[in-house]
Design a protein around this motif. Sequence first.
Motif, PDB file in Angstrom:
ATOM      1  N   LEU A   1       0.821  -1.212   0.000  1.00 40.65           N
ATOM      2  CA  LEU A   1       0.000   0.000   0.000  1.00 40.65           C
ATOM      3  C   LEU A   1       0.856   1.265   0.000  1.00 40.65           C
ATOM      4  O   LEU A   1       0.505   2.255  -0.653  1.00 40.65           O
ATOM      5  CB  LEU A   1      -0.960  -0.012   1.187  1.00 40.65           C
ATOM      6  CG  LEU A   1      -2.053  -1.083   1.123  1.00 40.65           C
ATOM      7  CD1 LEU A   1      -2.872  -1.090   2.405  1.00 40.65           C
ATOM      8  CD2 LEU A   1      -2.940  -0.884  -0.087  1.00 40.65           C
ATOM      9  N   VAL A   2       1.974   1.234   0.705  1.00 38.10           N
ATOM     10  CA  VAL A   2       2.880   2.383   0.690  1.00 38.10           C
ATOM     11  C   VAL A   2       3.415   2.600  -0.729  1.00 38.10           C
ATOM     12  O   VAL A   2       3.426   3.724  -1.244  1.00 38.10           O
ATOM     13  CB  VAL A   2       4.038   2.210   1.703  1.00 38.10           C
ATOM     14  CG1 VAL A   2       5.121   3.245   1.485  1.00 38.10           C
ATOM     15  CG2 VAL A   2       3.521   2.278   3.131  1.00 38.10           C
ATOM     16  N   ALA A   3       3.843   1.521  -1.371  1.00 35.76           N
ATOM     17  CA  ALA A   3       4.367   1.633  -2.745  1.00 35.76           C
ATOM     18  C   ALA A   3       3.269   2.108  -3.701  1.00 35.76           C
ATOM     19  O   ALA A   3       3.533   2.912  -4.599  1.00 35.76           O
ATOM     20  CB  ALA A   3       4.911   0.282  -3.212  1.00 35.76           C
ATOM     21  N   LYS A   4       2.052   1.663  -3.485  1.00 39.89           N
ATOM     22  CA  LYS A   4       0.932   2.093  -4.339  1.00 39.89           C
ATOM     23  C   LYS A   4       0.689   3.596  -4.171  1.00 39.89           C
ATOM     24  O   LYS A   4       0.513   4.310  -5.158  1.00 39.89           O
ATOM     25  CB  LYS A   4      -0.320   1.309  -4.000  1.00 39.89           C
ATOM     26  CG  LYS A   4      -1.503   1.680  -4.861  1.00 39.89           C
ATOM     27  CD  LYS A   4      -2.732   0.884  -4.481  1.00 39.89           C
ATOM     28  CE  LYS A   4      -3.909   1.364  -5.337  1.00 39.89           C
ATOM     29  NZ  LYS A   4      -5.139   0.724  -4.947  1.00 39.89           N
ATOM     30  N   HIS A   5       0.667   4.065  -2.918  1.00 39.65           N
ATOM     31  CA  HIS A   5       0.458   5.504  -2.671  1.00 39.65           C
ATOM     32  C   HIS A   5       1.585   6.355  -3.248  1.00 39.65           C
ATOM     33  O   HIS A   5       1.346   7.484  -3.650  1.00 39.65           O
ATOM     34  CB  HIS A   5       0.323   5.774  -1.166  1.00 39.65           C
ATOM     35  CG  HIS A   5      -1.030   5.441  -0.614  1.00 39.65           C
ATOM     36  ND1 HIS A   5      -2.155   6.168  -0.879  1.00 39.65           N
ATOM     37  CD2 HIS A   5      -1.436   4.419   0.179  1.00 39.65           C
ATOM     38  CE1 HIS A   5      -3.192   5.639  -0.270  1.00 39.65           C
ATOM     39  NE2 HIS A   5      -2.783   4.575   0.379  1.00 39.65           N
ATOM     40  N   MET A   6       2.782   5.804  -3.282  1.00 39.09           N
ATOM     41  CA  MET A   6       3.907   6.546  -3.842  1.00 39.09           C
ATOM     42  C   MET A   6       3.962   6.433  -5.370  1.00 39.09           C
ATOM     43  O   MET A   6       4.778   7.108  -6.004  1.00 39.09           O
ATOM     44  CB  MET A   6       5.226   6.050  -3.251  1.00 39.09           C
ATOM     45  CG  MET A   6       5.414   6.399  -1.785  1.00 39.09           C
ATOM     46  SD  MET A   6       7.003   5.849  -1.145  1.00 39.09           S
ATOM     47  CE  MET A   6       8.121   6.970  -1.971  1.00 39.09           C
TER      48      MET A   6
END
Length: 145
Positions: free
Chosen positions: A134-139
Amino acid sequence: IDLIKGFGKGLAGWDEFYLLWLIPWRIRSKVGVPLGPEGEEFMSDYLADVRRYDAGADEAVVDKIVKHLGIALRNRDSSLVSCSDPSEVERVRDKWCVKKLGGTDTAKCDSIVATVCETMAADRAKSRVTFYYLVAKHMGKLGDL
């Protein structure tokens, strides 16, 4: 290979332990040796958890995150993220956002981590694989993994 096929049939203690660490999981799976946490039977669990938050999650991306985390997923404590622990949040920011994903703005990384913490607030045990996804998706870095 004959030694590998003999796994569980006479080897004891440290010999079995050594084989599990010495021989890559892809080879173990082909000759019938039980897979570790990075094996395919665990991959579906990680993918199912990620798909609770992103129904269109790519299996290859989740697999890359699992491989990146490696041995950390074998321990329950290190396989989870604690949003209430400031050092854990800092570790995710520094090791994942900045180092792996190449984020340069730590304040932006902090806000993304906080957003993911809010998104996963209903989960008492936040899977590290799902959290990192999810962090990678938001970034916007899923394609870079």
